[in-house]
Enzyme design. Structure first.
Site, PDB file in Angstrom:
ATOM      1  N   ARG A  60      29.907  -5.322   3.684  1.00 29.12           N
ATOM      2  CA  ARG A  60      29.538  -3.979   3.178  1.00 29.12           C
ATOM      3  C   ARG A  60      28.419  -4.008   2.142  1.00 29.12           C
ATOM      4  NH1 ARG A  60      35.144  -3.151   3.253  1.00 29.12           N
ATOM      5  NH2 ARG A  60      35.751  -2.048   5.145  1.00 29.12           N
TER       6      ARG A  60
ATOM      7  N   LYS B  37      14.098   0.950   2.653  1.00 30.33           N
ATOM      8  CA  LYS B  37      14.404   1.291   4.050  1.00 30.33           C
ATOM      9  C   LYS B  37      14.533  -0.002   4.828  1.00 30.33           C
ATOM     10  CE  LYS B  37      12.543   5.874   4.931  1.00 30.33           C
ATOM     11  NZ  LYS B  37      11.621   6.667   5.777  1.00 30.33           N
TER      12      LYS B  37
ATOM     13  N   GLU C 238      -1.975   1.042   6.262  1.00 28.67           N
ATOM     14  CA  GLU C 238      -1.021   1.650   5.311  1.00 28.67           C
ATOM     15  C   GLU C 238      -1.692   1.871   3.949  1.00 28.67           C
ATOM     16  OE1 GLU C 238       1.995   2.732   6.184  1.00 28.67           O
ATOM     17  OE2 GLU C 238       2.825   1.416   7.741  1.00 28.67           O
TER      18      GLU C 238
ATOM     19  N   LYS D  10       4.152   4.041  -3.888  1.00 30.97           N
ATOM     20  CA  LYS D  10       5.437   4.054  -3.171  1.00 30.97           C
ATOM     21  C   LYS D  10       6.583   4.180  -4.168  1.00 30.97           C
ATOM     22  CE  LYS D  10       7.952   2.714   0.754  1.00 30.97           C
ATOM     23  NZ  LYS D  10       7.976   1.939   1.990  1.00 30.97           N
TER      24      LYS D  10
ATOM     25  N   GLU E 182      15.031  10.250   1.205  1.00 33.92           N
ATOM     26  CA  GLU E 182      14.305  11.200   2.045  1.00 33.92           C
ATOM     27  C   GLU E 182      15.117  12.475   2.294  1.00 33.92           C
ATOM     28  OE1 GLU E 182      11.950   9.054   4.919  1.00 33.92           O
ATOM     29  OE2 GLU E 182      11.657  10.856   6.113  1.00 33.92           O
TER      30      GLU E 182
ATOM     31  N   ARG F 176       9.659  12.102   0.099  1.00 34.16           N
ATOM     32  CA  ARG F 176       9.426  10.785   0.704  1.00 34.16           C
ATOM     33  C   ARG F 176       8.812  10.913   2.097  1.00 34.16           C
ATOM     34  NH1 ARG F 176      13.006   5.240   0.250  1.00 34.16           N
ATOM     35  NH2 ARG F 176      11.654   4.028   1.604  1.00 34.16           N
TER      36      ARG F 176
ATOM     37  N   ASN G 192       5.281   9.467   5.936  1.00 32.42           N
ATOM     38  CA  ASN G 192       5.300   9.433   7.405  1.00 32.42           C
ATOM     39  C   ASN G 192       4.011   9.957   8.030  1.00 32.42           C
ATOM     40  OD1 ASN G 192       7.907   8.434   7.387  1.00 32.42           O
ATOM     41  ND2 ASN G 192       8.822  10.476   7.422  1.00 32.42           N
TER      42      ASN G 192
ATOM     43  N   HIS H  64       2.816   8.699  11.342  1.00 28.16           N
ATOM     44  CA  HIS H  64       3.909   7.933  11.931  1.00 28.16           C
ATOM     45  C   HIS H  64       4.624   8.654  13.068  1.00 28.16           C
ATOM     46  CE1 HIS H  64       3.110   5.296   8.609  1.00 28.16           C
ATOM     47  NE2 HIS H  64       4.110   4.489   8.896  1.00 28.16           N
TER      48      HIS H  64
ATOM     49  N   HIS I 214       4.641   6.107  15.823  1.00 25.97           N
ATOM     50  CA  HIS I 214       5.885   5.535  16.345  1.00 25.97           C
ATOM     51  C   HIS I 214       6.031   5.817  17.839  1.00 25.97           C
ATOM     52  CE1 HIS I 214       8.167   5.185  12.241  1.00 25.97           C
ATOM     53  NE2 HIS I 214       7.375   4.167  12.465  1.00 25.97           N
TER      54      HIS I 214
ATOM     55  N   HIS J 191       2.034  -2.161  14.371  1.00 27.34           N
ATOM     56  CA  HIS J 191       2.434  -0.925  13.692  1.00 27.34           C
ATOM     57  C   HIS J 191       1.241  -0.259  12.988  1.00 27.34           C
ATOM     58  CE1 HIS J 191       4.888   1.896  11.442  1.00 27.34           C
ATOM     59  NE2 HIS J 191       4.330   1.465  10.326  1.00 27.34           N
TER      60      HIS J 191
END
Ligand code: NAD
Ligand code: ZN
Length: 363
Positions: free
Chosen positions: A123, A145, A187, A229, A239, A244, A248, A251, A255, A268
């Protein structure tokens, strides 16, 4: 050269990002507060391990109670749930326990994968990021993330799990190939476009030194991106407020390109370069920015050697992939689109024919 540190302020999950030259040699000291007398599992990929694993192990062994290393195949294909399962099984055999610490040594693939493995094991166990690609140094290693891909959707399974510290040695960029260095620059340019017009102008006027990887400008870029960031993540760690989501930009389409053309066909950073070009075109069609903005943005991507044309023939598959994206909420697809240099906003549900027109306009 002095180190340039950035603090990520998140109450009891706060941590420090160390940025500088020669940090690999200081790794033992920098990690001591988190690994002293504990079991450490270094997760790396085959390429990075060949280059740096022996040095990393040598730095950790005097401080840690025990060090095990696990190497996954390099590349996006390793970011899957079977790979997580294999890592968890290996960790049981070592054995690992709730006090074990994972150190992710590699690019964004290793960071996302090892971070998620850390988030899930018992966990949640501590983990440290030692990003080695430019993309990971300016973006993926910061902010917590973590996750893996499903065959149909990128980064679909994951967790928010913050590292204990991030150690960025800029010297390791010397061994990164030009294509991956360029992908990281996508980026970097994104931060300029979404929130820091001055950073964008610095990139425009220093592109030659940036491409030559001159230490001073590279350190400055990494520090500024990490600061951007950290600011965004401090305001909206998970988010939820929408802040946040500005990260994106490019993206949603990026993506989709990665998913439709197969993970690995486009890097990417390359996919989001095309994604930002196409999303700027979408913003232009919605009268949010003008042609001059699109041209200025496109020429920076081109000067960094990044692709700026959208592949043709699979527009409807791309749009279908966008609607499966995890940024879709309550069935609604939204885009982060530019309003001016250094500023973006969320735009809900542009019609599919407008999106398709934008894709075709940059093909
Ligand atoms: N978690 C986040 O917030 C976040 C943000 C952006 C991107 N990402 C993810 O990051 C991933 C992309 O990261 P990436 O571009 O670093 O890919 P990557 O991890 O595959 O690394 C790119 C390539 O460079 C090699 N490499 C890395 N460091 C090197 C070095 N110093 N010298 C020589 N070779 C080196 C790797 O072995 C690999 O072949 C994607 O999966 C993307 O979804 C995550
Ligand atoms: Zn990205």
């Amino acid at each position: 050269m002095p180190t340039a540190n950035v603090d990520v302020q998140l109450e009891d999950r706060s941590y420090e990002i160390h940025i500088g030259s020669g940090l690999l040699e200081q790794l033992g000291a920098l990690c001591t507060p988190f690994i002293a007398d504990r079991h450490v599992i270094v997760v790396s990929d085959s390429k990075v391990a060949d280059l740096y694993l022996a040095k990393v192990e040598a730095a950790l062994i005097p401080v840690a109670a025990r060090v095990n290393s696990v190497i996954v195949p390099e590349g996006e294909q390793s970011k899957n749930i079977n790979q997580c399962d294999q890592l968890w099984q290996l960790m049981i055999k070592m054995p690992s326990d709730r006090k074990s610490v994972i150190l992710a040594l590699g690019g964004g693939v290793v960071g996302d994968l090892a971070g998620f493995v850390a988030a899930g094991f018992a966990r949640g166990i501590d983990f440290i990021q030692m990003p080695t690609s430019l993309l990971a140094q300016v973006d993926s290693s910061v902010g917590g993330k973590t996750g893996v891909n499903l065959p149909q959707a990128k980064n679909m399974v994951g967790a928010f799990w913050q590292p204990k510290t991030v150690i960025i040695d800029i010297d390791v960029l010397k061994t990164l190939d030009d294509r991956n260095y360029g992908a990281g620059l996508a980026e970097v340019i994104k931060y300029g476009l979404i929130m820091d017009a001055d950073l964008f102008a610095r990139i425009e006027s220093n592109i030659e030194s940036i491409l030559k990887r001159e230490q001073a400008i590279v350190t400055e870029l990494i520090q500024r991106c990490c600061q951007c960031k950290a600011d965004v993540v401090r305001e909206d760690e998970t988010e939820t407020s929408g802040r946040r989501a500005i990260l994106n930009y490019g993206h949603t389409i990026g993506h989709a390109i990665e998913a439709v053309y197969g993970y690995g066909e486009y890097l990417h950073g390359e996919a989001i370069s095309i994604g930002m070009v196409a999303e700027a075109e979408l913003a232009k069609q919605l009268s949010m920015v003008d042609e001059a903005f699109c041209d200025r943005q496109r020429s920076v991507f081109q000067s960094a050697g990044l692709p700026v044309t959208c592949p043709t023939g699979k527009e409807s598959e791309l749009i279908a992939a966008m609607t499966r994206d995890k940024k879709v909420a309550s069935g609604k697809l939204s885009f982060i689109l530019p309003t001016k240099l250094g500023d973006v906003k969320a735009v809900p549900s542009p019609k599919p024919d407008v999106i398709e027109a934008a894709l075709r306009a940059c093909s």
